[in-house]
Design an enzyme around this catalytic site. Structure first.
Site, short mmCIF file in Angstrom:
data_model
loop_
_atom_site.label_atom_id
_atom_site.label_comp_id
_atom_site.label_asym_id
_atom_site.label_seq_id
_atom_site.Cartn_x
_atom_site.Cartn_y
_atom_site.Cartn_z
N LYS A 16 -24.99 -35.41 -15.46
CA LYS A 16 -25.40 -34.26 -15.92
C LYS A 16 -27.21 -34.16 -16.61
O LYS A 16 -27.95 -34.18 -16.95
CB LYS A 16 -25.25 -33.43 -14.80
CG LYS A 16 -23.90 -33.61 -13.49
CD LYS A 16 -24.23 -32.30 -12.78
CE LYS A 16 -22.78 -31.46 -13.55
NZ LYS A 16 -21.39 -32.36 -14.19
N ARG A 41 -22.11 -25.12 -6.75
CA ARG A 41 -20.57 -25.58 -7.08
C ARG A 41 -19.64 -25.39 -5.62
O ARG A 41 -18.39 -25.74 -5.65
CB ARG A 41 -20.36 -25.00 -8.30
CG ARG A 41 -19.89 -26.10 -9.61
CD ARG A 41 -19.25 -26.07 -10.95
NE ARG A 41 -18.82 -26.42 -11.63
CZ ARG A 41 -19.86 -26.94 -12.96
NH1 ARG A 41 -20.92 -26.08 -12.94
NH2 ARG A 41 -18.76 -27.73 -14.15
N ARG A 71 -17.30 -35.60 -26.23
CA ARG A 71 -18.55 -35.03 -26.06
C ARG A 71 -18.48 -33.92 -27.34
O ARG A 71 -18.27 -33.09 -27.31
CB ARG A 71 -19.02 -34.14 -24.42
CG ARG A 71 -20.11 -33.65 -24.63
CD ARG A 71 -20.01 -32.83 -22.96
NE ARG A 71 -18.83 -32.03 -22.52
CZ ARG A 71 -19.42 -31.59 -21.29
NH1 ARG A 71 -20.27 -32.42 -20.03
NH2 ARG A 71 -18.17 -32.17 -20.39
N ARG A 105 -17.16 -28.13 -27.08
CA ARG A 105 -16.83 -27.18 -26.41
C ARG A 105 -15.31 -26.91 -26.06
O ARG A 105 -14.37 -27.99 -25.92
CB ARG A 105 -17.05 -27.53 -24.58
CG ARG A 105 -18.51 -27.58 -24.83
CD ARG A 105 -18.97 -27.77 -23.75
NE ARG A 105 -18.69 -27.30 -21.96
CZ ARG A 105 -18.70 -28.21 -21.20
NH1 ARG A 105 -19.77 -28.56 -20.68
NH2 ARG A 105 -17.97 -27.67 -19.55
N ARG A 125 -10.50 -28.97 -13.93
CA ARG A 125 -12.27 -28.46 -13.08
C ARG A 125 -12.55 -30.09 -12.32
O ARG A 125 -12.77 -29.63 -11.48
CB ARG A 125 -13.20 -28.70 -14.50
CG ARG A 125 -12.50 -28.20 -15.45
CD ARG A 125 -13.22 -28.78 -17.26
NE ARG A 125 -14.87 -28.33 -17.01
CZ ARG A 125 -14.84 -29.32 -18.59
NH1 ARG A 125 -14.04 -29.38 -19.26
NH2 ARG A 125 -15.79 -29.56 -18.71
P1 ADP Z 1 -19.52 -29.89 -16.64
O1 ADP Z 1 -20.74 -29.85 -17.59
O2 ADP Z 1 -18.29 -30.19 -17.44
O3 ADP Z 1 -19.72 -29.92 -15.41
P2 ADP Z 1 -20.73 -27.04 -16.89
O4 ADP Z 1 -21.09 -26.90 -18.42
O5 ADP Z 1 -21.63 -26.76 -15.67
O6 ADP Z 1 -19.19 -28.66 -16.30
O7 ADP Z 1 -19.29 -25.79 -16.40
C1 ADP Z 1 -18.45 -25.50 -17.70
C2 ADP Z 1 -17.49 -24.27 -16.75
O8 ADP Z 1 -18.44 -23.41 -16.58
C3 ADP Z 1 -16.78 -24.41 -15.35
O9 ADP Z 1 -15.47 -24.96 -15.96
C4 ADP Z 1 -16.81 -23.27 -14.73
O10 ADP Z 1 -15.27 -22.63 -15.16
C5 ADP Z 1 -17.76 -22.70 -14.98
N1 ADP Z 1 -19.27 -22.34 -14.12
C6 ADP Z 1 -20.35 -23.25 -14.47
N2 ADP Z 1 -21.32 -23.70 -13.45
C7 ADP Z 1 -20.64 -22.93 -12.69
C8 ADP Z 1 -20.45 -22.61 -11.42
N3 ADP Z 1 -22.20 -22.59 -10.81
N4 ADP Z 1 -19.48 -21.91 -10.42
C9 ADP Z 1 -19.05 -22.44 -10.52
N5 ADP Z 1 -18.42 -21.65 -11.83
C10 ADP Z 1 -18.91 -22.28 -12.68
P1 ADP Z 2 -22.09 -33.65 -17.33
O1 ADP Z 2 -23.43 -32.52 -18.06
O2 ADP Z 2 -22.24 -33.88 -16.23
O3 ADP Z 2 -20.78 -33.08 -17.67
P2 ADP Z 2 -22.92 -34.76 -20.01
O4 ADP Z 2 -24.39 -35.34 -19.71
O5 ADP Z 2 -22.69 -34.05 -20.76
O6 ADP Z 2 -22.28 -34.65 -18.58
O7 ADP Z 2 -21.59 -36.39 -20.46
C1 ADP Z 2 -20.61 -36.30 -20.83
C2 ADP Z 2 -19.96 -37.21 -21.41
O8 ADP Z 2 -20.50 -38.52 -21.89
C3 ADP Z 2 -21.85 -37.20 -22.86
O9 ADP Z 2 -21.29 -36.82 -24.65
C4 ADP Z 2 -22.89 -37.89 -22.82
O10 ADP Z 2 -23.37 -38.24 -24.35
C5 ADP Z 2 -22.12 -39.15 -22.69
N1 ADP Z 2 -22.32 -40.03 -21.28
C6 ADP Z 2 -23.61 -39.50 -19.96
N2 ADP Z 2 -23.89 -40.22 -19.47
C7 ADP Z 2 -23.42 -41.21 -19.92
C8 ADP Z 2 -23.58 -42.27 -19.72
N3 ADP Z 2 -24.49 -42.85 -18.70
N4 ADP Z 2 -22.58 -43.86 -19.95
C9 ADP Z 2 -21.60 -43.39 -21.63
N5 ADP Z 2 -21.63 -42.38 -21.46
C10 ADP Z 2 -22.46 -41.24 -21.15
#
Ligand code: ADP
Ligand code: ADP
Ligand code: ZN
Length: 216
Positions: A13, A88, A127, A161, A172
């Site tokens: 994302k 979420r 990441r 992170r 998660r």
């Molecule tokens: P990822 O990209 O790995 O999905 P995020 O950066 O979006 O993780 O979120 C990291 C953490 O922040 C989540 O595990 C949760 O604890 C919190 N968080 C982020 N967005 C939300 C949301 N919309 N509702 C509840 N918790 C959230």
């Molecule tokens: P999210 O925001 O959904 O948690 P990220 O965009 O941060 O996910 O992606 C998680 C990790 O995977 C990052 O280190 C990113 O560089 C890598 N990544 C993202 N998209 C791809 C893909 N299509 N193939 C391989 N690795 C990816």
């Protein structure tokens, strides 16, 4: 145009949102980034959220809804936003509908990145991001062009992170299944849901996403 990117942790994302932001001038609204900024600044929201995030659980709907509502008040949100990590829960999705209606904004598409869960632990634990500009990277899948130097801004400092460890990722993912996955149906019922293959390489995912946006 306003869109939501849906998908479990590591689905891609943030990667796709950053690219849409750079190419189309849309604004990435990452609630995870907002919370991490609040934690770093030591605000009341940050103080509440830190332990919850470190445990891989969801921060309360009240806090999240207030955070997004404030953010949507800022003028740049009028030009098109990408919701990354919000909503979420069904309660957040319903609150977002109400907020958008009140602000005269419309949701154009909800795009779910479908992924093989077995790939997610490696994606998330590998990441890292630029400490200065936030550009996202991966140890294997997206290295910097020059080792140790950010492609986007030239900085040599990077960060990881604290919640990107295997145990927290699994928690998660469980939260995602229990609380977030049901909102796919919520948007499918409204005719807004599109799915794309998040296991494809980043450029292909981007092309699929661009095709959806260009059609809409
Ligand atoms: P990822 O990209 O790995 O999905 P995020 O950066 O979006 O993780 O979120 C990291 C953490 O922040 C989540 O595990 C949760 O604890 C919190 N968080 C982020 N967005 C939300 C949301 N919309 N509702 C509840 N918790 C959230
Ligand atoms: P999210 O925001 O959904 O948690 P990220 O965009 O941060 O996910 O992606 C998680 C990790 O995977 C990052 O280190 C990113 O560089 C890598 N990544 C993202 N998209 C791809 C893909 N299509 N193939 C391989 N690795 C990816
Ligand atoms: Zn940078």
């Amino acid at each position: 145009m306003n869109i939501i990117l849906l998908g479990p942790p590591g689905a891609g994302k943030g990667t796709q949102a950053q690219r849409l932001q750079a190419e189309r001038g849309m604004v990435q609204l990452s609630t995870g980034d907002m919370l991490r900024a609040a934690v770093a600044a030591g605000t009341p929201v940050g103080l509440k959220a830190k332990a919850v995030m470190d445990a891989g659980q969801l921060v309360s709907d009240d806090i999240m809804i207030a955070l997004i509502s404030d953010r949507l008040e800022q003028p740049d949100a009028k030009g098109g936003v990408i919701f990354d990590g919000f909503p979420r829960t069904t309660a957040q999705a319903e609150a977002l509908d109400a907020m958008l209606a009140e602000k005269g904004l419309k949701l154009d598409s909800v795009v779910e990145l479908t992924v093989d869960e077995n790939a997610l632990v490696e994606r998330v634990t590998g990441r890292f991001s630029c400490a200065k500009c936030g550009a996202g990277y991966h140890d294997r899948f997206k290295q910097t062009r020059v080792a140790g130097v950010c492609d986007a801004c030239g900085s040599t400092e990077f960060k990881r992170r604290p919640d990107d460890n295997e145990a927290t990722v699994r928690q998660r993912m469980a939260e995602y299944h229990e609380k977030t996955a049901p909102i796919s149906n919520y948007y499918a019922d409204k005719g807004l849901l599109k799915r794309i293959d998040g296991m494809a390489d980043m450029d292909k995912v981007h092309a699929d996403l661009a095709a959806i946006l260009n059609a809409g």
